[in-house]
Design a protein around this motif. Sequence first.
Motif, PDB file in Angstrom:
ATOM      1  N   SER A   1       0.510  13.220  -9.095  1.00 13.78           N
ATOM      2  CA  SER A   1       0.949  11.909  -8.641  1.00 13.78           C
ATOM      3  C   SER A   1       0.998  11.936  -7.115  1.00 13.78           C
ATOM      4  O   SER A   1       0.615  12.923  -6.483  1.00 13.78           O
TER       5      SER A   1
ATOM      6  N   VAL B   1      -0.457   7.935 -11.231  1.00 11.29           N
ATOM      7  CA  VAL B   1      -0.078   9.045 -12.104  1.00 11.29           C
ATOM      8  C   VAL B   1      -1.331   9.384 -12.909  1.00 11.29           C
ATOM      9  O   VAL B   1      -1.856   8.529 -13.628  1.00 11.29           O
TER      10      VAL B   1
ATOM     11  N   SER C   1      -1.415   3.394 -12.721  1.00 14.27           N
ATOM     12  CA  SER C   1      -0.944   3.288 -11.352  1.00 14.27           C
ATOM     13  C   SER C   1       0.106   2.190 -11.248  1.00 14.27           C
ATOM     14  O   SER C   1      -0.023   1.135 -11.886  1.00 14.27           O
TER      15      SER C   1
END
Length: 274
Positions: A163, A196, A219
């Motif tokens: 992330s 992510v 996202s």
Amino acid sequence: MKGIRGDRMRTLALIVFLTLPFFWSAPAFALSELNARVRENVFLKSQPSPDSPDTSVQVTTDETVFVLGTSVDTTFVQVLKRNGETGWIQVNLADLYRVDRSDYDDYFYALMRERAYTSRWNFHLGASYGVLPFGVGAEGLVSLNLLRRGVFDSNVDQLEFGSGFKYHVGADPKPVLLGDGTLYSKPAQSFWEVPVQLLWLFRLGYRGETLLGPRIGFSVIEDQYNRFDTALPGLTGFELRHYPRDTLGLSWNVWVHLRSVIYYSTSFGLDFRF
């Protein structure tokens, strides 16, 4: 004078010849030219000693392995399996014979793959550009290699979960035709994004210094243009990395955001792995 000058030139050439290896050296690695056929099922030793603990690497009866070297007292040989795993075995448990060229090449690349640099963490810093509404931007991402030796446990891939934070300056929206016939454009506005993602990267090259693979994830985006409006679009694309040094590399990313409309962006940057 010519004799003195000649002596000086020879002395200088000798100094250069002797000191050159300290300033330049080429990596080299040579294997032996012996195979070994195992006589019985046995676990390889971690060190060339009868008292050394067994490793989890097992060889079976009649299995062929490559000989990397011998212990000082020649009672043990270090062997390499075709999958790249290594260990020590007593010499009386193996029959030695000369290897052919094709086997030599197979074992060489297996050894290079086994000794390829692996890492647990990767940190990325880069610049990005995308179509409306992204524009130019910057990003910082961190990812964890979930399986250090890869999904196949052989250093040919790695699975990363990561992330980070992405900042977009924003691109000028397309002008809108108002009722009075005039065109109106909102000014470009910056916004942020938190991706992510799961990355599956395959290691290319005999040392695994180039990595390429797809990404999948989602996202979190807060877009001032209300195109996303704090939404969770799906995320896909791919990443390409190349490490000219063990810990420092370059990367190129293609990002694809999936919603009612598909948005594309790309980014370039530096990667640090450790």
